[in-house]
Design a protein around this motif. Structure first.
Motif, PDB file in Angstrom:
ATOM      1  N   GLU A  46       0.789  -1.172  -0.051  1.00  0.00           N
ATOM      2  CA  GLU A  46      -0.064  -0.092  -0.036  1.00  0.00           C
ATOM      3  C   GLU A  46       0.766   1.559   0.052  1.00  0.00           C
ATOM      4  N   GLU A  47       0.307   2.522  -0.329  1.00  0.00           N
ATOM      5  CA  GLU A  47       1.104   3.683  -0.358  1.00  0.00           C
ATOM      6  C   GLU A  47       1.968   3.995   1.151  1.00  0.00           C
ATOM      7  N   GLY A  48       2.931   4.062   1.002  1.00  0.00           N
ATOM      8  CA  GLY A  48       3.836   4.116   1.892  1.00  0.00           C
ATOM      9  C   GLY A  48       4.440   2.817   2.095  1.00  0.00           C
ATOM     10  N   GLY A  49       3.907   1.602   1.952  1.00  0.00           N
ATOM     11  CA  GLY A  49       4.655   0.207   2.266  1.00  0.00           C
ATOM     12  C   GLY A  49       6.197   0.045   1.568  1.00  0.00           C
ATOM     13  N   TYR A  97      16.838  -6.095  -0.592  1.00  0.00           N
ATOM     14  CA  TYR A  97      16.044  -4.916  -0.629  1.00  0.00           C
ATOM     15  C   TYR A  97      14.934  -5.207   0.267  1.00  0.00           C
ATOM     16  N   MET A  98      15.087  -4.451   1.537  1.00  0.00           N
ATOM     17  CA  MET A  98      14.200  -4.555   2.661  1.00  0.00           C
ATOM     18  C   MET A  98      14.094  -5.871   3.063  1.00  0.00           C
ATOM     19  N   GLY A  99      15.360  -6.790   2.851  1.00  0.00           N
ATOM     20  CA  GLY A  99      15.443  -8.196   3.316  1.00  0.00           C
ATOM     21  C   GLY A  99      16.070  -9.113   2.073  1.00  0.00           C
ATOM     22  N   ALA A 100      15.768 -10.319   2.303  1.00  0.00           N
ATOM     23  CA  ALA A 100      16.222 -11.072   1.058  1.00  0.00           C
ATOM     24  C   ALA A 100      15.012 -11.385   0.059  1.00  0.00           C
TER      25      ALA A 100
END
Length: 171
Positions: A46-49, A97-100
């Motif tokens: 979602e927006e901002g996710g 990116y934001m984890g694996a």
């Protein structure tokens, strides 16, 4: 931790019902635009996710053994460019990116591409898909193919987000 990553990779590889054809670098290397995205955990896209991304370019190197990816993320209405490289292991790519992240590319047509990804943030795994287009849009048939892929991957139709109305990042 290594066991979790191996389990994720094995699960992604086993989830493929048929062996995909070899990727053609000319089908992948292009300027792409994000059209739709979906996830089994909708909050992530979602927006901002953290997994809501606006794709700009994919570039195969060494016969698609790696892919350079250019995209934007938005934070408080500001666009931030990111460039990452994903390395190929069999039919699956891996990047951080934001984890694996483990993903595969699924050409839908000459102008549309689907991406199926599993993101492991250290705690949970989120299934995420993207429908990309060369140009500004896709056909209804390409959307239907994307929706069918989401069903196969267990991502509900109501979790699909249209990115075209919120993509005001630079080209």
């Amino acid at each position: 931790m290594k066991v979790v990553v191996l389990i994720l990779l094995l699960g992604l590889v086993c989830a493929a019902q048929e062996a995909p054809a070899e990727l053609d670098p000319t089908q992948i290397t292009a300027d792409w635009r994000s059209i739709l995205t979906a996830a089994d955990n909708k909050e992530k896209i979602e927006e901002g996710g953290p997994l809501r991304v606006y794709m700009r370019r994919l570039e195969c190197t060494e016969n698609c053994s790696s892919i350079a990816i250019k995209f934007y993320v938005k934070f408080q209405d500001a666009c931030f460019p990111l460039n990452i490289v994903a390395e190929r292991k069999g039919e699956v790519y891996r990047t951080g990116y934001m984890g694996a992240n483990f993903f595969e590319l699924i050409p839908i047509s000459d102008n549309a591409l689907a991406i199926y990804s599993e993101n492991f943030d250290g705690v949970t795994t989120t299934k995420v898909t993207h429908l990309l287009a060369i140009g500004d849009g896709v056909t209804q048939e390409e959307i239907q193919q994307y929706e069918e892929l989401n069903k196969e991957w267990g991502i509900p139709t109501e979790n699909v987000e249209d990115l075209t109305g919120t993509d005001d990042c630079p080209p």
